[in-house]
Design an enzyme around this catalytic site. Structure first.
Site, PDB file in Angstrom:
ATOM      1  N   CYS A 277       5.404 -11.178  22.520  1.00 22.91           N
ATOM      2  CA  CYS A 277       3.969 -11.399  22.317  1.00 22.91           C
ATOM      3  C   CYS A 277       3.193 -11.155  23.606  1.00 22.91           C
ATOM      4  O   CYS A 277       3.703 -11.387  24.705  1.00 22.91           O
ATOM      5  CB  CYS A 277       3.756 -12.828  21.812  1.00 22.91           C
ATOM      6  SG  CYS A 277       2.035 -13.283  21.525  1.00 22.91           S
TER       7      CYS A 277
ATOM      8  N   SER B 118       0.911 -12.880  24.811  1.00 23.36           N
ATOM      9  CA  SER B 118       0.711 -14.125  25.561  1.00 23.36           C
ATOM     10  C   SER B 118       1.751 -14.277  26.663  1.00 23.36           C
ATOM     11  O   SER B 118       1.454 -14.760  27.764  1.00 23.36           O
ATOM     12  CB  SER B 118       0.772 -15.330  24.618  1.00 23.36           C
ATOM     13  OG  SER B 118      -0.238 -15.262  23.637  1.00 23.36           O
TER      14      SER B 118
ATOM     15  N   HIS C 210       0.724 -12.400  29.743  1.00 22.14           N
ATOM     16  CA  HIS C 210      -0.284 -13.075  30.567  1.00 22.14           C
ATOM     17  C   HIS C 210       0.376 -13.966  31.615  1.00 22.14           C
ATOM     18  O   HIS C 210      -0.075 -14.041  32.764  1.00 22.14           O
ATOM     19  CB  HIS C 210      -1.203 -13.923  29.694  1.00 22.14           C
ATOM     20  CG  HIS C 210      -2.218 -13.131  28.921  1.00 22.14           C
ATOM     21  ND1 HIS C 210      -3.159 -12.332  29.524  1.00 22.14           N
ATOM     22  CD2 HIS C 210      -2.447 -13.018  27.584  1.00 22.14           C
ATOM     23  CE1 HIS C 210      -3.921 -11.771  28.612  1.00 22.14           C
ATOM     24  NE2 HIS C 210      -3.499 -12.170  27.425  1.00 22.14           N
TER      25      HIS C 210
ATOM     26  N   HIS D 134       8.081 -17.470  22.669  1.00 14.70           N
ATOM     27  CA  HIS D 134       7.486 -18.553  21.876  1.00 14.70           C
ATOM     28  C   HIS D 134       7.223 -18.168  20.421  1.00 14.70           C
ATOM     29  O   HIS D 134       6.637 -18.953  19.685  1.00 14.70           O
ATOM     30  CB  HIS D 134       6.159 -18.980  22.516  1.00 14.70           C
ATOM     31  CG  HIS D 134       5.109 -17.910  22.468  1.00 14.70           C
ATOM     32  ND1 HIS D 134       5.073 -16.864  23.368  1.00 14.70           N
ATOM     33  CD2 HIS D 134       4.096 -17.707  21.614  1.00 14.70           C
ATOM     34  CE1 HIS D 134       4.073 -16.067  23.068  1.00 14.70           C
ATOM     35  NE2 HIS D 134       3.456 -16.553  22.005  1.00 14.70           N
TER      36      HIS D 134
ATOM     37  N   CYS E 210       3.747 -17.092  15.726  1.00 11.48           N
ATOM     38  CA  CYS E 210       2.622 -17.053  16.662  1.00 11.48           C
ATOM     39  C   CYS E 210       1.565 -16.050  16.213  1.00 11.48           C
ATOM     40  O   CYS E 210       0.510 -16.424  15.739  1.00 11.48           O
ATOM     41  CB  CYS E 210       3.077 -16.726  18.079  1.00 11.48           C
ATOM     42  SG  CYS E 210       1.695 -16.656  19.260  1.00 11.48           S
TER      43      CYS E 210
END
Length: 361
Positions: free
Chosen positions: A38, A40, A43, A59, A162
């Site tokens: 992902c 995320s 980041h 996650h 997610c």
């Protein structure tokens, strides 16, 4: 167990041997079957968001329960489960008012005085977002997973954990898209495509997909978009306002940039709602024209699709198996854990929707 570890920001993940503890009273040990790669995670790798290091990342995942703690009542060994980073306690004011995704209770984590869930020789290993699913096993709170029907393929179930929950939930829960309304989605990665799909499921009359990659035209329409705007060729805000004769009811920013968050607000009609789904880097601000608020325009955040995941995720599984939720089309490739760094490099090009780590590959 093998796990992908981030030891320093802006460096590749390292595949290491990590020790995992036994379940506490309210914990579940899961054999990871699949984990989505992902944006995320990227980041945190790039340092846009801070996290204690070293840490096992990942996650967005699904797996099979191997062992449960003495007080666990929600799942049992052998259950197929989807995990969720928004673990909830079940009795704080957020949980009791139906806002499970906003729970911040420390009860879902181990106390500092307890043995850590993850360790490595010579030190501790930090768990990431309650899960750390770039690993062969996960040790999590029982309220960070939900059992699903066993006929659901786990590589596709992982995406619900997610990106799909975030996008679909933003449309259905956070912004409450209604039949016939107009929608614009900025950014057609995994979360943006899920928002498009969610708006289509909700019955939106027109769904305008916006991206800087012309290749996203066909895939966005496969997920339910009625129109596509290539933002490199035109002013996306001006184009949306002209196409809709005044703006959309709902817009969704699924990239994580100040500029696109501002665009999401500026393409609204009077009374419209802009939803920022993307993770705008810490410290960045957005600028909006104050007079626009006189038209009752709103801008709001959306955390994990405002989910009630123990209810939502099994329903999304049913939607997929009924042919309504698009998951097959979202998976660009299936990889091994050792290929995780190349997946992040591909992600930066914008050419892939989702890479999925499959642990039996």
């Amino acid at each position: 167990m093998k796990a992908a570890v981030l030891r320093q920001v802006r460096t590749p993940l390292q595949i290491e041997d990590v020790q995992i503890n036994k379940p506490g009273p309210h914990e579940v040990l899961i054999r990871t079957a699949a984990a989505g790669v992902c944006h995320s995670d990227l980041h945190f790798i790039e340092g846009s968001y801070p996290h204690p290091l070293p840490a096992v990342l990942g996650h967005e995942s699904a797996g099979i329960v191997e062992m449960v703690g003495s007080e666990v009542r929600t799942v049992k060994p052998g259950d197929h489960v989807i995990t969720c980073l928004s673990a909830y306690c079940g009795h704080c004011d957020q949980c009791l008012t139906g806002h499970l995704s906003l729970c911040t209770s420390p009860e879902t984590k181990r106390d500092a005085s307890d043995e850590p869930r993850l360790t490595v020789p010579g030190g501790n290993m930090n768990q990431y977002l309650n899960l750390s699913s770039f690993a062969e096993q996960m040790l999590i709170h029982e309220h960070a997973c939900v059992a699903i029907r066993p006929d659901m393929p786990l590589d596709r179930a992982a995406l619900i954990g997610c990106g799909v929950m975030t996008g679909v939930g933003a449309a259905i829960h956070t912004s409450s898209v209604r039949p016939g309304e107009t929608v614009a989605v900025i950014g057609c990665g995994g979360v943006g495509l899920a928002a498009i799909n969610g708006a289509a499921i909700a019955g939106a009359g027109r769904i305008i997909a916006i991206d800087t990659s012309a290749a996203k035209d066909n895939i966005s329409k496969a997920f339910g978009a009625t129109d596509f705007i290539n933002a490199t060729e035109t002013d996306a805000v001006k184009e949306v306002l002209e196409m809709t004769k005044g703006g959309v009811h709902h817009s969704f920013e699924a990239i994580g940039l100040s500029k696109t968050a501002e665009q999401a607000f500026n393409m609204l009609r009077r009374g419209g709602t802009a939803n920022v789904i993307g993770m705008i880097p810490v410290g960045q601000t957005i600028t909006l024209m104050g007079a626009a608020f006189l038209g009752e325009k709103r801008i709001q955040g959306s955390l994990m699709g405002s989910n009630r995941f123990p209810v939502d995720m099994p329903r999304l599984v049913d939607m997929y198996l009924a042919g309504k939720l698009k998951l097959d089309e979202m998976i660009s490739r299936r990889i091994k854990l050792e290929d995780v760094n190349s997946a992040f490099e591909e992600m930066k090009t914008g050419a892939v929707a989702r890479s999925v780590i499959v642990f039996d590959a």
